[in-house]
Design an enzyme around this catalytic site. Structure first.
Site, PDB file in Angstrom:
ATOM      1  CB  THR A 180     105.040  65.257  23.451  1.00  0.00           C
ATOM      2  OG1 THR A 180     105.360  66.566  23.031  1.00  0.00           O
ATOM      3  CG2 THR A 180     104.230  65.280  24.722  1.00  0.00           C
ATOM      4  NE  ARG A 208     105.211  76.166  22.541  1.00  0.00           N
ATOM      5  CZ  ARG A 208     105.064  74.857  22.452  1.00  0.00           C
ATOM      6  NH1 ARG A 208     105.604  74.067  23.352  1.00  0.00           N
ATOM      7  NH2 ARG A 208     104.376  74.320  21.481  1.00  0.00           N
ATOM      8  N   GLY A 210     103.328  74.863  25.962  1.00  0.00           N
ATOM      9  CA  GLY A 210     102.584  74.174  24.898  1.00  0.00           C
ATOM     10  C   GLY A 210     101.315  73.534  25.411  1.00  0.00           C
ATOM     11  N   GLY A 234     102.021  71.948  19.733  1.00  0.00           N
ATOM     12  CA  GLY A 234     101.151  72.260  20.870  1.00  0.00           C
ATOM     13  C   GLY A 234     100.133  73.340  20.583  1.00  0.00           C
TER      14      GLY A 234
HETATM   15  N1  GLY Z   1     103.186  68.931  22.029  1.00  0.00           N
HETATM   16  C1  GLY Z   1     104.328  69.433  22.627  1.00  0.00           C
HETATM   17  C2  GLY Z   1     104.557  70.855  22.450  1.00  0.00           C
HETATM   18  O1  GLY Z   1     104.169  71.454  21.441  1.00  0.00           O
HETATM   19  O2  GLY Z   1     105.140  71.434  23.311  1.00  0.00           O
END
Ligand code: GLY
Length: 320
Positions: A180, A208, A210, A234
Site C-alpha cells: 500500500t 472487499r 481494506g 487491512g
Molecule cells: N492495507 C491494505 C489492504 O489490506 O488492503
C-alpha cells in the site's frame, strides 16, 4: 495546536517482502514521493497538498500496489481505494472499488472537500470522478499479472497466507475465473495530514474493502496528536483501529516512533495466530518521525529540514 515551523514528510510504499528485483525501484519511488511532498511544504504549502501529491506520485509510479500497478482481486480485476484526512479540521474523504481512476487519492480529496460525506465507493465514486473530470488510466501492469499467477498457484497449492480464502477456494473452486502507499506530513503552521492508497490485498474477494480508506484504521490525522498511515493486512488494522490508536498514543505524550512501535506490539500481541504483517509511519505535532513494522520489509522515506535529501530504506524498526 502546536505552532511548529518545521515541515516534515514521511511516506511509505508498503510493508511485506521487497524482493531484490524491485527494491531499487521502490526506494527511488519513495524518495521521489517524499521530495514531491517536501517541495510543497518548503514553499509554505499545506500538509494536505503535500500528502496528496506524495501519494499521487506513488500511484503513478507503477512499482507500488496503488493506482497504476495495483493488485488484482481473485477475479483478476482491480478495485482501488484511498483516503485523506486533514488534522486541522478533522475532515476526511475516502473511496473504494475504483477500476480506472488514475489517482484514487485525488478522488478521496474531492469527497472530503466537495461532498457532505466521508466514504463513497463504486458507481457513485466513479460518477463523482467523471463530474470533476479526473483522469482515467488502466491500472493493469504486466508485473501484476505475473504476480497474480504466482499467488494463484500458492493459493491452489494451499500455501496462501489467508487461511479462510484458502478454504473458500477449496470448497468453491468457481471463485476462480501487499503493498500500500501512504504519506503523513506536518506543515510550517503545525497542521498535520495523512493519506493512504492501495489496490488492496492480492486475490482479495470482490467487494472487499481494506483498512486504507477506513478513517482511523489505515489513515488518521489530528492537530492534537499527529498523523499515521498503515500498510499490511487491512483486516488487522481494522480490528485494532491502528492509525487512530497510534494518534491516541501521541496525544498522551508518546513520540511518533514510540506510538508506531506500541501499535505494532499490539498487533503482535493480539493477532498472533494468523498472517499478521503490518507497517506504520507517523509524524507527531513536534516534527518527530516514526516508522515500525513486523514484516521483513517496509519501503519508506522521510525528509526534514535538517536532512534536506530524502532518507529512504527497506526497513525501519522491526518490532518482534
Ligand atoms: N492495507 C491494505 C489492504 O489490506 O488492503
Amino acid at each position: 495546536m502546536a505552532n511548529i515551523q518545521k515541515p516534515v514528510i514521511v511516506v511509505h510504499g508498503g510493508a511485506g517482502i521487497w524482493r531484490l528485483d524491485r527494491s531499487q525501484a521502490g526506494l527511488d519511488g519513495v524518495k521521489k514521493a517524499a521530495e514531491t511532498g517536501f517541495e510543497i511544504l518548503k514553499k509554505s504549502g499545506n500538509a494536505v497538498d503535500a500528502v496528496i501529491e506524495a501519494v499521487a506520485a506513488m500511484e503513478d509510479d507503477g512499482t507500488f500496489n496503488a493506482g497504476y500497478g495495483s493488485s488484482l482481486n481473485i477475479e483478476k480485476c482491480v478495485e482501488m481505494e484511498a483516503s485523506i484526512m486533514d488534522g486541522k479540521t478533522l475532515q476526511a474523504g475516502a473511496t473504494g472499488l475504483l477500476t480506472d481512476v488514475k489517482n484514487p487519492v485525488r478522488l478521496a480529496r474531492i469527497i472530503m472537500e466537495k461532498t457532505d460525506h466521508v466514504f463513497i465507493v463504486g458507481k457513485g465514486a466513479e460518477k463523482l470522478a467523471k463530474i470533476f473530470g479526473l483522469e482515467r488510466r488502466n491500472p493493469l501492469t504486466e508485473r501484476r499479472l505475473e504476480y497474480y499467477e504466482e499467488q494463484k498457484k500458492l493459493l491452489k497449492d494451499g500455501k496462501f497466507e489467508l487461511r479462510k480464502l484458502r478454504d473458500l477456494v477449496e470448497n468453491y473452486p468457481e471463485l476462480f475465473k501487499l503493498e500500500t502507499v501512504g504519506a503523513v506530513a506536518l506543515d510550517k503552521n503545525g497542521n498535520v495530514a495523512a493519506a493512504t492508497s492501495t489496490g488492496g490485498f492480492p486475490l482479495k474477494f470482490p467487494g472487499r474493502i481494506g483498512d486504507s480508506p477506513i478513517i482511523g484504521c489505515g489513515t488518521y490525522a489530528d492537530n492534537h496528536s499527529g498523523a499515521c498511515s498503515a500498510t499490511g493486512v487491512g483486516e488487522i488494522a481494522m480490528r485494532l483501529v491502528l492509525a487512530k490508536t497510534a494518534c491516541n498514543l501521541m496525544e498522551i505524550g508518546k513520540t511518533a516512533q514510540e506510538a508506531v512501535e506500541i501499535g505494532i506490539e499490539l498487533v503482535n500481541k493480539r493477532i498472533s495466530n494468523n498472517y499478521n504483517h503490518m507497517g506504520l509511519i507517523s509524524v507527531d505535532i513536534y516534527g518527530n518521525v516514526g516508522a515500525a513494522h513486523n514484516s521483513p520489509n517496509l519501503c519508506w522515506a522521510y525528509i526534514t529540514p535538517e536532512k534536506r535529501e530524502p532518507v529512504a530504506s527497506l526497513s525501519a524498526k522491526i518490532v518482534k
